[in-house]
Design a protein around this motif. Structure first.
Motif, short mmCIF file in Angstrom:
data_model
loop_
_atom_site.label_atom_id
_atom_site.label_comp_id
_atom_site.label_asym_id
_atom_site.label_seq_id
_atom_site.Cartn_x
_atom_site.Cartn_y
_atom_site.Cartn_z
N ASP A 32 -7.07 8.89 -1.31
CA ASP A 32 -6.22 9.80 0.03
C ASP A 32 -5.26 10.65 -0.64
N GLU A 33 -4.36 9.88 -1.50
CA GLU A 33 -3.04 10.25 -2.21
C GLU A 33 -3.49 11.30 -3.51
N VAL A 34 -5.17 10.98 -4.41
CA VAL A 34 -5.25 11.34 -5.98
C VAL A 34 -5.64 12.76 -4.86
N GLU A 35 -6.24 12.88 -3.57
CA GLU A 35 -7.08 14.20 -2.96
C GLU A 35 -5.92 15.16 -2.25
N ALA A 36 -4.94 14.73 -2.36
CA ALA A 36 -3.69 15.24 -1.34
C ALA A 36 -2.78 15.72 -2.42
N LEU A 37 -3.32 15.45 -4.63
CA LEU A 37 -2.39 15.79 -4.95
C LEU A 37 -3.11 17.04 -6.16
N LEU A 38 -4.23 17.12 -5.64
CA LEU A 38 -5.98 17.74 -6.37
C LEU A 38 -6.26 18.83 -5.67
N ALA A 39 -5.64 18.84 -3.89
CA ALA A 39 -5.94 19.60 -3.27
C ALA A 39 -4.12 20.89 -3.84
N TYR A 40 -3.34 20.52 -3.58
CA TYR A 40 -1.93 20.75 -3.80
C TYR A 40 -2.21 21.35 -5.25
N ARG A 57 -9.91 10.49 -11.98
CA ARG A 57 -8.75 9.89 -11.45
C ARG A 57 -9.99 9.82 -9.98
N LEU A 58 -10.07 10.13 -9.56
CA LEU A 58 -10.87 10.85 -8.01
C LEU A 58 -12.00 9.85 -8.33
N ALA A 63 -15.53 5.70 -6.93
CA ALA A 63 -16.34 4.73 -8.05
C ALA A 63 -16.43 3.11 -7.59
N GLY A 64 -15.49 2.40 -6.70
CA GLY A 64 -14.69 1.36 -6.86
C GLY A 64 -13.44 0.39 -7.74
N ALA A 65 -12.84 1.48 -8.48
CA ALA A 65 -11.93 1.58 -9.64
C ALA A 65 -10.96 1.53 -7.94
N GLU A 66 -9.54 0.19 -8.40
CA GLU A 66 -8.92 0.16 -7.01
C GLU A 66 -7.22 -0.19 -8.13
N PRO A 67 -5.88 0.60 -7.15
CA PRO A 67 -4.83 1.43 -7.76
C PRO A 67 -4.46 0.15 -8.02
N THR A 68 -3.90 0.29 -9.00
CA THR A 68 -2.91 -0.36 -10.00
C THR A 68 -1.39 -0.64 -9.19
N SER A 69 -0.72 -1.83 -9.11
CA SER A 69 0.27 -2.48 -8.47
C SER A 69 1.28 -1.21 -8.90
N GLY A 70 1.60 -0.14 -10.15
CA GLY A 70 2.67 -0.03 -10.60
C GLY A 70 3.69 1.20 -8.93
N ASP A 71 4.92 1.43 -9.24
CA ASP A 71 5.52 1.52 -8.26
C ASP A 71 5.34 3.46 -8.62
#
Length: 117
Positions: A32-40, A57-58, A63-71
């Protein structure tokens, strides 16, 4: 006046991130966050390398990738260290001087080539 969409983006200073910094930061975002960036991005500057990066990345997340624990708010190396600016090169770290180029310099004029007959 600031764009209200900019204040709701999941990455602070999104518009000022170089693509290398953006690439590592989007790994911690949800689909959802990547979609928001892409739309922007598409509605503002629509930079092809950025839309390709975000789209890729979306697809990975869908396809099942998980976000990393980065900040996404972590220290940004692309912003420099403390705003000191300037070069870190010192006389001790600068390269050794080299000989004058073949065409010469004002204090070392070049030598004409010998005529070959």
């Amino acid at each position: 006046m600031a764009d209200p969409a900019r204040t709701t983006l999941p990455l602070p200073d999104y518009d000022h991130l170089p693509i290398g910094g953006l690439e590592s930061r989007v790994r911690s975002l949800s689909a959802d966050e990547v979609e928001a960036l892409l739309a922007y991005e598409r509605s503002h500057t629509d930079r092809l390398p950025v839309t390709e990066l975000l789209g890729s990345r979306l697809e990975q997340l869908r396809a099942g990738a998980e976000p990393t624990s980065g900040d996404p708010n972590a220290l940004r190396p692309e912003s420099g260290h403390g705003g000191q600016g300037g070069s870190r090169v010192t006389p001790a770290t600068s390269p050794q001087p080299h000989s004058a180029p073949p065409h010469g310099t004002p204090d070392q004029p070049g030598q004409p080539k010998a005529n070959r007959t």
